[in-house]
Design a protein around this motif. Structure first.
Motif, PDB file in Angstrom:
ATOM      1  N   VAL A   5       0.803  -1.313   0.070  1.00  0.00           N
ATOM      2  CA  VAL A   5      -0.012   0.091  -0.063  1.00  0.00           C
ATOM      3  C   VAL A   5       0.880   1.323  -0.028  1.00  0.00           C
ATOM      4  N   ILE A   6       0.719   2.275  -0.969  1.00  0.00           N
ATOM      5  CA  ILE A   6       1.187   3.492  -0.848  1.00  0.00           C
ATOM      6  C   ILE A   6       0.131   4.528  -0.220  1.00  0.00           C
ATOM      7  N   ILE A   7       0.501   5.232   0.650  1.00  0.00           N
ATOM      8  CA  ILE A   7      -0.441   6.275   1.072  1.00  0.00           C
ATOM      9  C   ILE A   7       0.202   7.627   0.669  1.00  0.00           C
ATOM     10  N   VAL A   8      -0.512   8.412  -0.200  1.00  0.00           N
ATOM     11  CA  VAL A   8      -0.080   9.850  -0.157  1.00  0.00           C
ATOM     12  C   VAL A   8      -0.754  10.780   0.887  1.00  0.00           C
ATOM     13  N   GLY A   9       0.261  11.415   1.820  1.00  0.00           N
ATOM     14  CA  GLY A   9      -0.182  12.391   2.916  1.00  0.00           C
ATOM     15  C   GLY A   9       0.010  11.652   4.027  1.00  0.00           C
ATOM     16  N   GLY A  10       0.995  12.574   4.607  1.00  0.00           N
ATOM     17  CA  GLY A  10       1.483  12.059   6.152  1.00  0.00           C
ATOM     18  C   GLY A  10       0.807  12.945   7.161  1.00  0.00           C
ATOM     19  N   GLN A  35       8.878  18.583   4.811  1.00  0.00           N
ATOM     20  CA  GLN A  35      10.160  17.948   5.268  1.00  0.00           C
ATOM     21  C   GLN A  35       9.927  17.518   6.658  1.00  0.00           C
ATOM     22  N   GLU A  36       8.866  17.805   7.193  1.00  0.00           N
ATOM     23  CA  GLU A  36       8.492  17.464   8.668  1.00  0.00           C
ATOM     24  C   GLU A  36       7.096  17.147   8.958  1.00  0.00           C
ATOM     25  N   ILE A  37       6.968  15.858   9.437  1.00  0.00           N
ATOM     26  CA  ILE A  37       5.499  15.441   9.895  1.00  0.00           C
ATOM     27  C   ILE A  37       5.059  16.564  11.053  1.00  0.00           C
ATOM     28  N   GLY A  38       3.807  16.976  10.539  1.00  0.00           N
ATOM     29  CA  GLY A  38       2.936  18.056  11.480  1.00  0.00           C
ATOM     30  C   GLY A  38       3.163  19.559  11.107  1.00  0.00           C
ATOM     31  N   TYR A  39       3.957  19.639  10.136  1.00  0.00           N
ATOM     32  CA  TYR A  39       4.337  21.186   9.855  1.00  0.00           C
ATOM     33  C   TYR A  39       4.100  21.280   8.289  1.00  0.00           C
ATOM     34  N   LEU A  97       2.703  18.084  17.493  1.00  0.00           N
ATOM     35  CA  LEU A  97       3.250  16.862  18.107  1.00  0.00           C
ATOM     36  C   LEU A  97       2.573  15.701  18.097  1.00  0.00           C
ATOM     37  N   PHE A  98       1.177  16.021  18.005  1.00  0.00           N
ATOM     38  CA  PHE A  98       0.079  14.783  17.740  1.00  0.00           C
ATOM     39  C   PHE A  98       0.483  14.232  16.499  1.00  0.00           C
ATOM     40  N   ASP A  99       0.694  14.686  15.465  1.00  0.00           N
ATOM     41  CA  ASP A  99       1.010  14.011  13.929  1.00  0.00           C
ATOM     42  C   ASP A  99       2.340  13.194  14.118  1.00  0.00           C
ATOM     43  N   LYS A 100       3.169  13.927  15.035  1.00  0.00           N
ATOM     44  CA  LYS A 100       4.521  13.095  14.911  1.00  0.00           C
ATOM     45  C   LYS A 100       4.259  11.806  16.018  1.00  0.00           C
TER      46      LYS A 100
END
Ligand SMILES: Cc1cc2nc3c(=O)[nH]c(=O)nc-3n(C[C@H](O)[C@H](O)[C@H](O)COP(=O)(O)OP(=O)(O)OC[C@H]3O[C@@H](n4cnc5c(N)ncnc54)[C@H](O)[C@@H]3O)c2cc1C
Length: 399
Positions: A5-10, A35-39, A97-100
């Protein structure tokens, strides 16, 4: 490279889906263009306690900035309804922080996360082929399934000819350090001059505050102009907002309509990409998260059965998320249509009736804002409320 599975969107929807798929032992890769999760953050981080529990998210204490026990609502002319009890209704969570936290959970189950990598296009032939551009240049990734968790302007939806919700709210929010409100009450402000077809808000967040507006009707002015107007001129809010320093600016868009279509052969849409948001409040993390868990399980079933057809995914994913939250999202969408069709004077009348009928007691009793159908069923027992509402909306659409 080959994945299951590939998921587009972190974002939350992609990461929760990834965790489900990886937990079952399948190879999953999340593609995130930043370049950063959550940002950059595009969220107030207000999540219901019941929703967090439903998703099984035991957040570490440092992620939680505030606990919300009530809401205060202002009509366009300043009529006030406060619904408050000792019960913890919602948490204000630091979204970065939640996304991380979600990314860590997915990674620990084995999900691979590729940052600074943008999905540029796709094709389907004996699998899904995704063209990506990342730090090492362009490459093609292959998978059996593709999940579009790429947010409100989903490219995955566009590439697959899937219509996404038509109504979009543009929102602007700032974080400031000095506002005179209680530390456990979220404030909501209605009025077309300040937030046409949505609302303005002030939210306590520990030692800072979030102040924002959403704009559902485009008239040439953007949400930042509306936010400035709200802060400087709203007769009630301007007296509470005392900061002159802005600590953070968040801009974003929110889909506020019922999802249209969420599957195609080998493709699933989830979260804002699908329109899994509450059209009343614009909150999408919990409802998108619920759909994401179902999407992850549907991917696992599809892989186990080697069946990636639209029909299979409709049965295993679309029907199941509809069974779980479809009715609630429809009620949210009908309430949004109701509020959008009411003038400021009409909303004032609704507030008047709600105050006289003590609707705040029902707001306290039925506090699950993700699932408003029980609350709505109760207020529809009040003849005077129905009298006001039915001038704008077929009341059946709320049942
Ligand atoms: C101002 C504001 C306040 C909000 N407040 C709240 C709130 O208090 N509570 C709440 O529940 N909801 C809130 N929301 C809504 C909430 O932010 C969204 O519902 C939620 O972020 C949706 O999660 P998602 O994972 O579906 O999408 P997103 O969080 O939008 O994540 C999508 C990800 O996909 C990535 N992406 C997109 N295209 C590509 C591509 N081609 N290649 C690689 N990556 C790509 C993006 O960079 C992004 O990281 C708010 C929204 C706004 C705008």
């Amino acid at each position: 490279m080959n994945y299951d599975v590939i998921i587009v969107g972190g974002g939350p929807a992609g990461l929760i889906t990834a965790k489900e798929v990886a937990s079952a032992g399948y190879e999953v890769c999340v593609i995130e263009e930043h370049q950063e999760i959550g940002y950059p953050t595009k969220c107030s981080g207000l999540f219901s306690v019941s929703g967090l529990e439903y998703l099984g998210l035991n957040l570490e204490p440092h992620l939680i900035s505030a606990t919300i026990r009530g809401g205060r609502f202002y009509s366009p002319s300043g009529k006030e309804i406060t619904a408050y009890s000792d019960v913890e209704r919602a948490r204000v969570v630091e979204r970065k922080l939640f996304d991380k936290f979600l990314a860590r959970e997915a990674a620990r189950k084995g999900a691979e996360i590729k940052l600074k990598t943008r999905a540029k296009g796709m094709s389907i032939r004996d699998g899904v082929n995704i063209r990506v551009k990342g730090v090492e240049g362009e490459a093609d990734l292959r998978a059996s399934l593709l999940v579009g968790a790429d947010g409100v302007k989903s490219n995955v939806a566009r590439w697959n000819g899937i219509k996404t919700p038509s109504k979009i709210v543009a929102a602007a929010q700032i974080e400031v350090d000095d506002v005179d409100i209680e530390n456990d009450i979220a404030e909501v402000y209605f009025g077309r001059a300040y937030a046409p077809e949505f609302y303005g808000w002030i939210l306590p967040k520990g030692d800072v505050y979030e102040v924002g507006v959403g704009v559902g009707r485009a008239d040439g002015r953007g949400p930042i102009e509306y936010l400035n107007n709200f802060i400087k001129n709203h007769p009630i809010a301007k007296n509470k907002i005392q900061s002159s320093s802005i600590l953070e600016v968040n801009l974003g868009a929110i889909p506020v309509d019922y999802p249209v279509q969420t599957v195609r052969d080998r493709v699933l849409l989830v979260g804002d990409a699908a329109g899994h948001t509450k059209a009343t409040t614009g909150g999408g993390v919990i409802t998108g998260g619920i759909a994401a868990k179902i999407a992850g399980n549907a991917c696992v079933k599809a892989l186990e059965n080697e069946n990636y057809s639209e029909n299979f995914l409709r049965r295993e994913y679309e029907r199941k998320w509809k069974d779980e939250i479809g009715h609630e999202l429809k009620v949210h969408a009908s309430l949004r249509k109701l509020f959008d069709s009411m003038s400021d004077d009409d909303l004032d009348v609704l507030f008047e009736v709600a105050i006289e009928e003590k609707i705040s007691d029902l707001m306290v009793k039925y506090r699950d804002t993700d699932r408003p159908s029980e609350f709505v069923a109760e207020i529809l027992k009040k003849d005077r409320v129905v009298e006001v509402i039915q001038r704008f909306l077929d009341v059946e659409s709320l049942m």
